[in-house]
Design a protein around this motif. Structure first.
Motif, PDB file in Angstrom:
ATOM      1  N   GLN A 223       0.828  -1.207   0.000  1.00  0.00           N
ATOM      2  CA  GLN A 223       0.000   0.000   0.000  1.00  0.00           C
ATOM      3  C   GLN A 223       0.865   1.261   0.000  1.00  0.00           C
ATOM      4  O   GLN A 223       0.480   2.294   0.552  1.00  0.00           O
ATOM      5  N   GLY A 224       2.050   1.170  -0.615  1.00  0.00           N
ATOM      6  CA  GLY A 224       2.958   2.312  -0.693  1.00  0.00           C
ATOM      7  C   GLY A 224       3.632   2.677   0.607  1.00  0.00           C
ATOM      8  O   GLY A 224       4.252   3.750   0.711  1.00  0.00           O
ATOM      9  N   LEU A 225       3.564   1.818   1.605  1.00  0.00           N
ATOM     10  CA  LEU A 225       4.143   2.120   2.918  1.00  0.00           C
ATOM     11  C   LEU A 225       5.644   1.855   2.943  1.00  0.00           C
ATOM     12  O   LEU A 225       6.119   0.846   2.416  1.00  0.00           O
ATOM     13  N   THR A 226       6.360   2.744   3.590  1.00  0.00           N
ATOM     14  CA  THR A 226       7.806   2.616   3.732  1.00  0.00           C
ATOM     15  C   THR A 226       8.157   2.213   5.163  1.00  0.00           C
ATOM     16  O   THR A 226       7.307   2.216   6.062  1.00  0.00           O
ATOM     17  N   ALA A 227       9.436   1.898   5.372  1.00  0.00           N
ATOM     18  CA  ALA A 227       9.894   1.602   6.726  1.00  0.00           C
ATOM     19  C   ALA A 227       9.689   2.812   7.639  1.00  0.00           C
ATOM     20  O   ALA A 227       9.358   2.674   8.823  1.00  0.00           O
ATOM     21  N   ALA A 228       9.872   4.015   7.085  1.00  0.00           N
ATOM     22  CA  ALA A 228       9.646   5.225   7.884  1.00  0.00           C
ATOM     23  C   ALA A 228       8.181   5.355   8.286  1.00  0.00           C
ATOM     24  O   ALA A 228       7.879   5.801   9.403  1.00  0.00           O
ATOM     25  N   ASP A 229       7.271   4.984   7.385  1.00  0.00           N
ATOM     26  CA  ASP A 229       5.845   4.995   7.730  1.00  0.00           C
ATOM     27  C   ASP A 229       5.556   4.033   8.876  1.00  0.00           C
ATOM     28  O   ASP A 229       4.813   4.361   9.807  1.00  0.00           O
ATOM     29  N   ALA A 230       6.123   2.837   8.800  1.00  0.00           N
ATOM     30  CA  ALA A 230       5.902   1.845   9.853  1.00  0.00           C
ATOM     31  C   ALA A 230       6.439   2.346  11.186  1.00  0.00           C
ATOM     32  O   ALA A 230       5.795   2.176  12.233  1.00  0.00           O
TER      33      ALA A 230
END
Length: 260
Positions: A223-230
């Motif tokens: 869903q376009g999520l990055t490690a920074a988002d997590a």
């Protein structure tokens, strides 16, 4: 690869989650509804690290027989360590769609958090009916992820994370249709129950603390999520805890049925 895979590391993380007080309480609820009796033949579909298997083995005693079925060798290794001294426990490799047992073998079958991962749910329930003797009982527990409530400040990020988390299984809302699926597969549904996993506080051994880590690892790249988002999502949840307004809740539904 979409769903969770239970290799050695994932199996050990699952084992730690299953030892948490929240899952221990769920297991006690399941055992009270299943009510395994001395001398019974019982199958646990998706036996995982073997906690429930060990409790069932204790209930049926040496005059009974307990089989734990799981496709993961890593899970079987954990279950073997937990039940290896019990000669009436058998660990079998396989899956829910093709049960490696004869017709009418078992008095009871239990399965927790398994059928939501099975694409051919009708075929799997047909197999469940086949291996149960007439009048035998089945207990199935699965989660409806529409019931998940997790308080966050960044609601849009939380929505994206939980949407990505839905990809870890096939049927994120299985309980909504499970009673009808059971009836069409030759069962009489005798009970429907809800078990709430509720954490009004974030503690190290809470179910949601374990899930935070599992989810944050899984959603990266989805869903376009990055490690920074997590990491931002995790930080938001920890901030809710620090500020005293943490809340997590999800419903697990338990269906009890007999083979017609």
């Amino acid at each position: 690869m979409t769903m969770l895979r239970f290799d050695g590391d994932a199996a050990r993380r699952t084992e730690r989650t299953y030892a948490s007080p929240d899952v221990v309480a769920q297991r006690e609820h399941v055992l009270s509804l299943l009510a395994p009796q001395p001398g019974e033949r019982v199958l646990d579909v998706g036996s995982g690290p073997g906690y429930l298997l060990a409790s069932i083995a204790e209930a049926v005693g040496p005059s009974g027989v307990v089989h734990g079925l799981d496709p993961s060798p890593a899970m079987h290794a954990l279950a073997a360590a937990r039940t290896g001294g019990t000669p009436w426990v058998h660990l079998d490799e396989g899956d829910a769609v093709s049960l490696p047992y004869s017709d009418d073998t078992f008095d009871a079958v239990v399965s927790t958090q398994v059928y939501e991962y099975v694409a051919d749910i009708s075929g799997a329930l047909g197999e469940l009916r086949r291996v149960l003797r007439p009048g035998g009982r089945a207990l199935i527990l699965d989660t409806d992820f529409d019931s998940l409530v997790w308080h966050t400040a960044d609601r849009e990020l939380n929505r994206r994370v939980l949407t990505a988390w839905d990809e870890h299984l096939v049927h994120p809302r299985l309980p909504q249709t499970l009673a009808g699926l059971l009836r069409r597969s030759g069962f009489v549904v005798t009970g429907q129950h809800v078990h709430v996993m509720f954490n009004p506080r974030l503690t190290e051994d809470s179910y949601s603390a374990h899930m935070m880590q599992t989810i944050s690892r899984f959603v990266v790249g989805r869903q376009g999520l990055t490690a920074a988002d997590a990491e931002a999502w995790l930080a938001d949840l920890h901030a809710r805890s620090d500020e005293g307004d943490y809340l997590f809740s999800v419903n697990r539904y338990v269906f009890v049925a007999t083979a017609a």
